[in-house]
Enzyme design. Structure first.
Site, PDB file in Angstrom:
ATOM      1  N   LYS A   1       0.816  -1.213   0.000  1.00  0.00           N
ATOM      2  CA  LYS A   1       0.000   0.000   0.000  1.00  0.00           C
ATOM      3  C   LYS A   1       0.853   1.267   0.000  1.00  0.00           C
ATOM      4  O   LYS A   1       0.360   2.346  -0.283  1.00  0.00           O
ATOM      5  CB  LYS A   1      -0.992  -0.027   1.157  1.00  0.00           C
ATOM      6  CG  LYS A   1      -2.041  -1.128   0.962  1.00  0.00           C
ATOM      7  CD  LYS A   1      -3.177  -1.035   1.950  1.00  0.00           C
ATOM      8  CE  LYS A   1      -4.266  -2.045   1.641  1.00  0.00           C
ATOM      9  NZ  LYS A   1      -3.898  -3.424   2.045  1.00  0.00           N
TER      10      LYS A   1
HETATM   11  C1  PLP Z   1      -4.708  -4.433   1.689  1.00  0.00           C
HETATM   12  C2  PLP Z   1      -3.987  -5.702   1.650  1.00  0.00           C
HETATM   13  C3  PLP Z   1      -4.385  -6.741   0.806  1.00  0.00           C
HETATM   14  C4  PLP Z   1      -5.631  -6.639  -0.043  1.00  0.00           C
HETATM   15  O1  PLP Z   1      -5.517  -5.698  -1.088  1.00  0.00           O
HETATM   16  P1  PLP Z   1      -6.844  -5.152  -1.822  1.00  0.00           P
HETATM   17  O2  PLP Z   1      -6.362  -4.104  -2.741  1.00  0.00           O
HETATM   18  O3  PLP Z   1      -7.722  -4.611  -0.737  1.00  0.00           O
HETATM   19  O4  PLP Z   1      -7.470  -6.312  -2.499  1.00  0.00           O
HETATM   20  C5  PLP Z   1      -3.607  -7.873   0.752  1.00  0.00           C
HETATM   21  N1  PLP Z   1      -2.507  -8.015   1.539  1.00  0.00           N
HETATM   22  C6  PLP Z   1      -2.107  -7.052   2.372  1.00  0.00           C
HETATM   23  C7  PLP Z   1      -0.913  -7.272   3.220  1.00  0.00           C
HETATM   24  C8  PLP Z   1      -2.821  -5.855   2.460  1.00  0.00           C
HETATM   25  O5  PLP Z   1      -2.416  -4.911   3.294  1.00  0.00           O
END
Ligand code: PLP
Length: 432
Positions: free
Chosen positions: A107
Site C-alpha cells: 500500500k
Molecule cells: C490491503 C492488503 C491486501 C488486499 O488488497 P486489496 O487491494 O484490498 O485487495 C492484501 N494483503 C495485504 C498485506 C494488504 O495490506
C-alpha cells in the site's frame, strides 16, 4: 484525461476532482472514460525500462492535462524511492516483493503517490484538507506515513478496535503530527461505512474539505498498476506468458492489474486469491455478487465482505461475467491452509511467506497444476508484520527490519469512538 462514475458514464470530472472527491456524488467509483493505451514503443522496450521510467509512461496519459512532465517526474521519483524485486521461489513461481517501502506493505505505492498528488492539487488552497481512511490493517499505516508532515493535510485513520495486528496498529498510532488514529468499536466494514456516509453528508460537505485515501481513490489505484507492468517486463525476459496471482480483499490491487492489461501490457491471466471472505470467487462460480459481513482470519488485511472495487471490475468488462471469468480465476483458502503452506514453503525453500502472500502463492500453485505459464504472486507485506502468526508456524524467530523496529518502540495514541455515525459526525464537525 476525464473520469466518469461507475454508476453513470455521463458524470464526468477531471483528475483533480476525482482525486479530491474520492467517491462520485452518486456513490459510484471513478473510472477513466476511456482506458489510455501505452505507446507500442513502451511495450516493446518494457523489459529495459526502470521502475520509475515505466511508472512515468503509465501515469502520463492520466496526468498530462493536469501537470507538466517535470512535475510528474518529480512525484514519481519521490514516491518510488525503494526496490521492487522479483524473487524466484521455485520452478515457475516467483514472488513480486512489494514490501520494500517505508511501512513494509504494497500500500506504500498507492499512498506515497497519492499523498504527493494531493499535495500538488491543494498547494494553492488556504483551507485544510481532511483525509479519511478506513483500514483493516495496512492501509492506515501506508496512508498515514505517506502523508506524514504534508502541510495543509490532516489524516484521520479509522480502525476496528482489537482487529488489527499489534505492529500494524503501531504504524499509524505512533506518528502524531497531522495523523489521528480513531479506534472504532466495530469491524472494518463498519469503519468503511462510516467513511462512505461522511462523504455523502451535506452538513459535512458544507463545512469541511473531505477526501478519501482508501483503495477506492483513483490516486491510489493508478500507481498500483505500475508494478504489474514492471514485473511483466522482468518476467517476460524468460517467458512472456505471465500470470499474476493477487491476494485480494477490497480488490483494489487486482483492479490495478486489470488496468495495466487494459493499457496494453500483454498479461495472460489473473488469479484472485482470497481467504474465506470469498465473495469474488463465488461470483465467478455463480455470476451472483452477494456481499456479506466479513469474517476475521489470519490474513486480516483481506477480511472484506463487500469488496468496493468490484464495481470497477464490472465497469471495465461492461458487466460481462463471461469476459471477467475469461481473464480472472478465483481461489479461496482457510487459515489452516495458510499455516501449512507457510511452514511447507519455508522448510522446502527457505522462503518465508506472510499470511497474505501465502494465499497468493497457493492459488498460483493450484492454478499452475492445470495450466501453463510464468507465475508471479504478489507478496503484499513483509512477514515480520505478522510475527504473532508467523513465528509459531515456523517455530523460529523472524528478524525484524530496522524500519519496523522503530515503530514498535513508539508510543500509541488513539481516540475511541462507538461506531455510531452520529459520534463520528460530531468528531468531524469539531474539526471545523
Ligand atoms: C490491503 C492488503 C491486501 C488486499 O488488497 P486489496 O487491494 O484490498 O485487495 C492484501 N494483503 C495485504 C498485506 C494488504 O495490506
Amino acid at each position: 484525461m476525464k473520469f466518469c462514475s461507475t454508476n453513470n458514464r455521463e458524470a464526468i470530472v477531471g483528475l483533480k476532482d476525482a482525486v479530491l472527491k474520492g467517491l462520485a456524488d452518486d456513490n459510484g467509483l471513478y473510472m477513466p472514460v476511456t482506458m489510455p493505451k501505452l505507446p507500442a514503443k513502451v511495450i516493446e522496450n518494457i523489459s529495459s525500462l526502470t521502475f520509475q521510467e515505466l511508472a512515468f509512461e503509465m501515469a502520463q496519459p492520466f496526468m498530462a492535462e493536469d501537470m507538466t512532465n517535470s512535475e510528474l517526474s518529480r512525484i514519481v521519483n519521490e514516491a518510488f524511492n525503494f526496490d521492487v524485486p522479483l524473487v524466484k521461489v521455485h520452478d515457475n513461481i516467483s514472488s513480486l516483493e512489494l514490501f520494500h517501502g517505508p511501512t513494509l506493505a504494497f500500500k506504500d505505492f498507492g499512498a506515497r503517490f497519492m499523498a504527493r498528488l494531493l499535495g500538488y492539487f491543494t498547494k494553492d488552497l488556504n483551507k485544510e484538507i481532511h483525509v479519511l481512511v478506513a483500514t483493516s490493517g495496512d492501509t492506515g499505516s501506508a496512508v498515514a506515513n505517506g502523508f506524514l508532515g504534508v502541510p495543509g493535510i490532516k489524516v484521520h485513520v479509522l480502525f476496528p478496535s482489537g482487529l488489527v495486528s499489534n505492529i500494524q496498529e503501531k504504524q499509524f498510532t505512533t506518528l502524531g503530527q497531522n495523523i489521528t488514529a480513531l479506534e472504532i468499536d466495530g469491524t472494518f466494514d463498519d469503519c468503511q461505512l462510516l467513511v462512505k456516509k461522511a462523504f455523502l453528508d451535506a452538513d459535512l460537505k458544507n463545512s469541511l474539505i473531505l477526501t478519501s485515501a482508501n483503495s477506492i481513490n483513483l490516486g491510489r489505484l493508478i500507481p498500483q498498476s505500475f508494478y504489474y507492468a514492471y514485473a511483466y517486463g522482468m518476467a517476460a525476459k524468460t517467458n512472456p506468458e505471465v500470470i499474476f496471482s493477487v491476494p485480494s480483499g477490497n480488490f483494489g490491487n487486482i483492479t490495478a492489474g486489470l488496468f495495466a492489461k487494459a493499457m496494453g501490457v500483454p498479461i495472460k491471466h489473473f488469479i484472485a486469491a482470497t481467504n474465506i471472505n470469498d465473495i469474488f470467487p463465488k461470483y465467478l462460480e455463480t455470476a451472483q455478487f452477494e456481499p456479506k459481513a466479513s469474517v476475521s482470519t489470519i490474513a486480516n488485511a483481506m477480511d472484506v465482505g463487500n469488496p468496493s472495487n468490484f464495481a470497477r471490475i464490472l465497469h471495465l468488462y461492461n458487466q460481462s461475467h463471461q469476459a471477467i471469468s475469461k481473464d480472472i480465476s478465483g481461489y479461496r483458502y482457510k487459515d489452516e491452509d495458510v499455516k501449512s503452506v507457510v511452514k511447507e514453503v519455508f522448510e522446502k525453500t527457505g522462503y518465508l511467506l506472510d499470511p497474505h502472500g501465502a494465499i497468493g502463492y497457493m492459488a498460483l500453485k493450484n492454478y499452475l497444476e492445470k495450466n501453463k505459464g510464468n507465475g508471479i504472486f504478489l507478496e503484499t507485506a513483509h512477514p515480520a508484520k505478522f510475527l504473532e502468526t508467523v513465528e509459531p508456524i515456523i517455530g523460529k524467530k523472524v528478524e525484524i527490519p530496522a524500519r519496523l523496529q522503530k515503530f514498535i518502540e513508539g508510543e500509541s495514541k488513539t481516540t475511541s469512538l462507538t461506531g455510531k455515525y452520529e459520534d463520528f459526525k460530531n468528531y468531524l464537525l469539531s474539526l471545523r
